[in-house]
Write an enzyme that holds these catalytic residues in place. Structure first.
Site, PDB file in Angstrom:
ATOM      1  N   ARG A   1      20.758  -7.920  11.681  1.00  9.85           N
ATOM      2  CA  ARG A   1      21.373  -6.475  12.770  1.00  9.85           C
ATOM      3  C   ARG A   1      23.151  -6.120  13.137  1.00  9.85           C
ATOM      4  O   ARG A   1      23.654  -7.149  12.268  1.00  9.85           O
ATOM      5  CB  ARG A   1      21.065  -6.717  14.341  1.00  9.85           C
ATOM      6  CG  ARG A   1      19.451  -6.369  14.468  1.00  9.85           C
ATOM      7  CD  ARG A   1      19.253  -5.525  16.145  1.00  9.85           C
ATOM      8  NE  ARG A   1      18.051  -6.015  16.345  1.00  9.85           N
ATOM      9  CZ  ARG A   1      17.264  -5.068  15.652  1.00  9.85           C
ATOM     10  NH1 ARG A   1      17.650  -3.588  15.787  1.00  9.85           N
ATOM     11  NH2 ARG A   1      15.638  -4.454  16.238  1.00  9.85           N
TER      12      ARG A   1
ATOM     13  N   ARG B   1       2.176  -1.808  23.758  1.00  9.72           N
ATOM     14  CA  ARG B   1       2.919  -2.486  23.159  1.00  9.72           C
ATOM     15  C   ARG B   1       4.122  -2.582  23.992  1.00  9.72           C
ATOM     16  O   ARG B   1       5.118  -1.907  23.879  1.00  9.72           O
ATOM     17  CB  ARG B   1       2.949  -1.840  21.980  1.00  9.72           C
ATOM     18  CG  ARG B   1       4.306  -1.881  20.646  1.00  9.72           C
ATOM     19  CD  ARG B   1       4.936  -1.994  19.182  1.00  9.72           C
ATOM     20  NE  ARG B   1       5.618  -2.294  19.211  1.00  9.72           N
ATOM     21  CZ  ARG B   1       7.068  -1.425  18.621  1.00  9.72           C
ATOM     22  NH1 ARG B   1       6.935  -0.547  19.247  1.00  9.72           N
ATOM     23  NH2 ARG B   1       8.122  -2.427  18.030  1.00  9.72           N
TER      24      ARG B   1
ATOM     25  N   LYS C   1       2.449  -7.651  10.801  1.00 13.79           N
ATOM     26  CA  LYS C   1       3.518  -6.353  10.058  1.00 13.79           C
ATOM     27  C   LYS C   1       3.890  -6.122   8.814  1.00 13.79           C
ATOM     28  O   LYS C   1       4.126  -7.280   7.965  1.00 13.79           O
ATOM     29  CB  LYS C   1       4.565  -6.664  10.811  1.00 13.79           C
ATOM     30  CG  LYS C   1       4.292  -6.257  12.485  1.00 13.79           C
ATOM     31  CD  LYS C   1       5.686  -6.286  13.270  1.00 13.79           C
ATOM     32  CE  LYS C   1       5.968  -4.658  13.653  1.00 13.79           C
ATOM     33  NZ  LYS C   1       7.170  -4.837  14.387  1.00 13.79           N
TER      34      LYS C   1
ATOM     35  N   THR D   1       5.635   3.957  12.664  1.00 12.93           N
ATOM     36  CA  THR D   1       6.581   4.403  12.586  1.00 12.93           C
ATOM     37  C   THR D   1       6.588   6.011  12.097  1.00 12.93           C
ATOM     38  O   THR D   1       6.296   6.128  10.960  1.00 12.93           O
ATOM     39  CB  THR D   1       7.189   3.709  11.100  1.00 12.93           C
ATOM     40  OG1 THR D   1       7.723   2.321  11.174  1.00 12.93           O
ATOM     41  CG2 THR D   1       9.159   4.113  10.816  1.00 12.93           C
TER      42      THR D   1
END
Length: 477
Positions: free
Chosen positions: A77, A36, A221, A279
């Site tokens: 963010r 990835r 995702k 995760t």
């Protein structure tokens, strides 16, 4: 050729700890199926070097290793903080601002221009993967006024989640398209799309690829509440999914995540769509040589839930023990798969679900292959494939033998690295029948020997995708 002792696929995030050639080589040898490349970090030139290194090692070692380009999507963010870490105490009042300023003790910049429109009094705001929780008191000239409900340490560029709020951002950003163009030029055709909410997000990605003359394999995702609500629509249009449990556990109540994991994996299995579970799989191995018992159990449970692949993030990107982490994960997978094969765990629920679907000829063939494997002493399954559909349909049943998917298309071989128990073999030679080719390749690679029993599938119209309609029981000659 020595086959792995596990069939669950391993996705490794490549970063500073794993990008050197000796480490990449060992990751491939010890079980990495998919590398990835996280475009949220690093620059394109460094990514190019790593991509070429992986391709070179894959060719040298004779192992198909796919490269997954992970597009960052519209990640909200925290901006730059003057003094970090910033300590937030319970009861503190802080202001969130969309202005591009340097943050201080009471004011925190956020890179989201429409922040005022998304939050309202009573809204929850989570920072740093949900470890810090704020409650919105209202909008002011200074910023969005919030009270700290759960405090902690905050550093620059940590994630911001606004669960239950309308987010005014497209899932496919300009940066995503820039990264995608670069990846396409580097020959990558597998992309994971962050923060998917519905099928139109997936189609935007496909349309961009088509404009550049390419066909891509999309991994959606699942990390937002909206994606959970639209999961059937997403599954009908994506090629695979990734359960990104970090953001999913913030965007939805964390108590629901274990059940959502089981439900979504089951839905994907029924459709023959590969699932990556991600995760915090072995998070403690970022710093420690052994995982916690809870992490080992989490990895095992994901396999029992029916996942096709497991993903390592920081463990291999920046961790101290990337190779040992892969070995630990493959060891857990091997033991869990053995127990599932002995007990038949989960098979009845899946076969019952497939029986209730409107089945195609290929679905029926896949079920018959599974029954043949169960009732005969079958050593291997061989499925020549143009599109990868047949091996994926067989894979969802998690049979107790390898599925050798032989294809003349390298890109299909790479996408099949995500499917449980599928061992892709690139075979560009167009001479002879697939039966002859299979017989030769299995013996040449010392996979099978004379007398081994093979389940073999094929279509009456070779070269036509989705045309598998025959099953044969063969013996290696």
């Amino acid at each position: 050729m020595e086959l792995p002792d596990h069939r669950t696929k391993i996705v490794c995030t490549i970063g500073p700890a794993s990008s050197p050639e000796p480490v990449l080589r060992q990751l491939i040898l010890k079980g990495m199926n998919v590398a990835r490349i996280n475009f949220s970090h690093g620059d394109l030139e460094k990514h190019r070097e790593v991509i070429h290194r992986i391709r070179s090692l894959s060719t040298e070692l004779g192992v198909t290793v796919a490269i997954l380009a992970d597009l960052p999507g519209p990640r909200i963010r925290v901006g730059d903080l003057e003094n970090e870490p910033l300590t937030l105490e319970k009861g503190d009042t802080v202001y969130l601002t969309p202005l591009d300023i340097e943050g201080g003790k009471n004011i925190i910049p956020v890179n989201y221009k429409r922040l005022y429109e998304s939050v309202s009094p009573g809204s929850n705001v989570f920072l740093n993967d949900g470890f810090i929780q704020l409650r919105c008191l209202g909008n002011t000239d200074k910023g969005v006024e919030c009270k700290v409900e759960i405090g902690g340490y905050l550093t620059s560029h940590k994630g911001v989640n606004l669960p239950g709020s309308k987010i005014f951002l497209d899932a496919v950003t300009d940066d995503d398209l820039r990264f995608m163009k670069f990846a396409l030029e580097e020959g990558i055709n597998i992309f994971s799309l962050s923060f998917v909410e519905n099928s139109s997000d997936i189609e935007k990605l496909r349309q961009f690829a088509q404009q550049h003359g390419e066909s891509i394999y999309v991994v959606a995702k699942i990390e937002r509440e909206e994606a959970v609500k639209n999961i059937d629509d997403i599954l009908d249009h994506t090629d695979a999914i990734m359960l990104a449990r970090g953001d999913l556990g913030v965007e939805t109540p964390i108590q629901q995540v274990p059940v959502l994991q089981k439900e979504i994996i089951h839905k994907a299995n029924l459709r023959g769509k590969p699932v990556i579970t991600a995760t915090h799989m072995l998070e403690s191995m970022t710093e420690n040589i052994r995982p916690t018992r809870a992490e080992a159990t989490d990895v095992s449970n994901a396999i029992l839930d029916g996942t096709d692949a497991l993903m390592l993030s920081g463990e291999t990107a920046v961790g101290r023990y990337p190779i040992e982490t892969v070995l630990m994960m493959t060891g857990i997978a091997s033991r869990t798969e053995k127990w599932r094969n002995e007990t038949g765990w989960g098979t009845e629920l899946l076969t019952k679900g497939i029986d209730e679907l409107t089945m195609s000829v290929s679905d029926v063939i896949a079920l018959q292959v599974y029954q043949a494997i169960k009732r005969l002493k079958v050593d291997h399954t061989v499925t020549p494939t143009i599109s990868g559909q047949t091996p994926r349909r067989i894979s969802r049943l998690k049979p107790d033998c390898w599925i050798f998917a032989m294809s003349r298309r390298q890109e299909i071989c790479e996408t099949l690295t995500l499917s449980y128990g599928v061992y892709p073999i690139y075979s560009p030679n167009k001479g002879g029948s697939w039966e002859q080719t299979a017989n030769r390749l299995l013996k040449e690679n010392q996979i099978a020997s004379e007398g081994d029993l093979i389940v073999f599938t094929e279509g009456q119209s070779p070269g036509k995708p989705g045309g598998t309609n025959m099953l044969k029981i063969l013996q290696i000659e």
